[in-house]
Enzyme design. Structure first.
Site, short mmCIF file in Angstrom:
data_model
loop_
_atom_site.label_atom_id
_atom_site.label_comp_id
_atom_site.label_asym_id
_atom_site.label_seq_id
_atom_site.Cartn_x
_atom_site.Cartn_y
_atom_site.Cartn_z
CD GLN A 64 -0.59 -0.04 3.86
OE1 GLN A 64 -1.54 -1.01 4.30
NE2 GLN A 64 -1.68 0.93 4.50
CB CYS A 70 -4.76 -1.04 5.93
SG CYS A 70 -5.54 -0.45 7.17
CG HIS A 365 -2.90 -2.25 9.31
ND1 HIS A 365 -2.80 -1.78 8.79
CD2 HIS A 365 -2.00 -3.37 9.56
CE1 HIS A 365 -2.17 -2.28 7.71
NE2 HIS A 365 -1.55 -3.32 8.17
#
Length: 447
Positions: A64, A70, A365
């Site tokens: 990314q 993410c 995340h």
């Protein structure tokens, strides 16, 4: 009466440090190498063996780069795992830039609609202040991407590849948010002048034209139709399909019923009883799209559901707080990987619930579970596919201890067929609305 810090108090603290010779060694190590390097527990690293009893081969990891996508990369990775297997493709990727474009455009509309909805709220109030803090950003949730895909489909990466700005989103976000805050002020001013809702909506449509133009110049314009060409890995046969739309591509080549997948969370705080559903006010991306919906369960249930899906050779999207107790270069996620307690002669003892309540932790995340090691049917470590490129961990894969899973994993997305009947019924409940600033409203956006 409040007390100030005195010289004698500082002297007492200093004397306690000076009287222990080992403190100088610790101080020198931390100052030279940094806290995490100086406190790295090599025993914990050795235990995290990257071998698993249940494992799904998923190929090369994605990257990314300098963006907070993410959640998007991880979701698209679960789709490409299916696509690669079904059509014998190797390291095929779906376009993260395509979904990024529509996510930012839809988030801009969602924000402006929220501004119109809250036009009577005070500017200095908590709600409008919260909205103005971040009009749009890179982060997101599973249900938000579902709304994007249901409306716009997806495309191969080749069709809409990465750009400079998709890989480095800071400048784009700053520009979009500056424009959106200006637009928000103008909409509130129009409301104060007594303009009707229809007039505000017309003004908003003109504002969105600027947003669309900025996105096209930065990310490229999304294709309406494209040709899909590929050669399968084993037979080396060439395939071509012309004039396919993004929606048709998703339906034919990914062929996933997104309604079958549900978000399961573990938030063990007093305000969120287990086996109840929750949503978050003012959290979304597509106006009229799927609403955020979580089913809160105990951690053992969450893990059991994830294991069931892994055993059926299907990877699992999950959300966690990767900031805490993770060594990203080595690729180890373990509560014991850093020995802060011994080094600093103190204890960091908050529970998972307390970390949420006191804003010490939240979902930061999203990654993908691709394996688990079971001993007598119980997990002791998990295989994790990250989206930070191959130079982290084991060629991009991380090893997560089960203890870390318990403490810092907050969400998995699984097929609802794995839910027992009682949880299926629980999921159908009307969700309780959480405030916009609730920890479960945090978006996965770790760079």
């Amino acid at each position: 009466m409040a007390k100030e810090i005195t010289d004698s108090l500082v002297a007492k603290y200093s004397d306690k440090i000076q009287t222990k010779p080992k403190n100088k060694i610790i101080k020198d190590a931390v100052m030279k190498n940094g806290i995490n390097a100086a406190t790295l527990n090599n025993d914990a690293v050795v235990v995290m063996n990257p071998v698993f009893s249940e494992e799904i081969e998923t190929g090369k990891v994605t990257n990314q780069k300098m963006s907070g996508r993410c959640w998007m990369f991880s979701a698209l990775n679960t789709f490409r795992h299916k696509l690669n297997k079904a059509f014998d493709l190797k390291d095929f990727e779906l376009s993260q830039n395509y979904t990024l474009f529509w996510d930012k455009f839809e988030k801009s509309n969602y924000f402006l609609e929220s501004i119109i909805k809250t036009a009577d709220e005070p500017l200095e109030g908590r709600l409008v202040s919260w909205l103005m803090t971040t009009p749009q950003q890179d982060g997101g949730q599973w249900d938000m991407l579902v709304s994007i895909i249901e409306k716009y489909g997806i495309v191969p990466k080749q069709v809409m590849p990465e750009t400079y700005q998709s890989n480095r989103t800071v400048e784009l976000n700053r520009l979009l948010n500056a424009k959106l805050r200006e637009d928000a002020g103008n909409l509130r001013a129009l409301h104060e002048k007594g303009k009707s809702r229809d007039e505000l909506e017309a003004a908003k449509e003109e504002m969105l034209e600027d947003i669309y133009r900025i996105l096209v110049f930065a990310l490229g314009e999304p294709p309406k139709k494209f040709d899909f060409e590929y050669r399968d890995h084993e037979k080396k046969e060439f395939h071509r399909e012309t004039g396919i739309t993004p929606q048709e591509f998703f339906k034919k080549y990914v062929d996933v019923n997104l309604d079958d997948y549900v978000s399961i969370i573990n938030a063990p705080t007093k305000d969120k009883p287990f086996n109840k559903t929750y949503t978050v006010q003012y959290l979304g991306t597509v106006v009229g799209g799927r609403k955020i919906k979580y089913l809160n369960v105990d951690i053992e249930t969450l893990k059991r559901l994830a294991i069931s899906q892994l055993k059926d050779q299907e990877t699992v999207w999950f959300g966690c707080d990767v900031v805490l107790y993770t060594e990203p270069k080595i690729g180890v996620m373990d509560k014991d990987v850093f020995d802060y307690d011994t080094a600093f002669s103190t204890k960091f003892g908050l529970t998972k619930a307390e970390r949420l309540d006191f804003h010490e932790s939240c979902l930061t995340h999203a990654m993908v579970l691709t394996g688990v090691n079971l001993v007598d049917g119980k997990p002791n470590r998990w295989k994790v596919e990250n989206s930070w490129g191959e130079d982290r961990g084991y060629k991009g894969y991380f090893v997560m201890s089960d203890k870390w899973m318990d403490e810092f994993t907050y969400q998995v997305v699984v097929n609802k067929k794995y839910l027992p009947d009682a949880l299926k019924a629980a999921y159908e409940q009307k969700p309780t609305e959480l405030k916009p600033w609730d920890p479960m409203g945090a978006l996965a956006m770790m760079h």
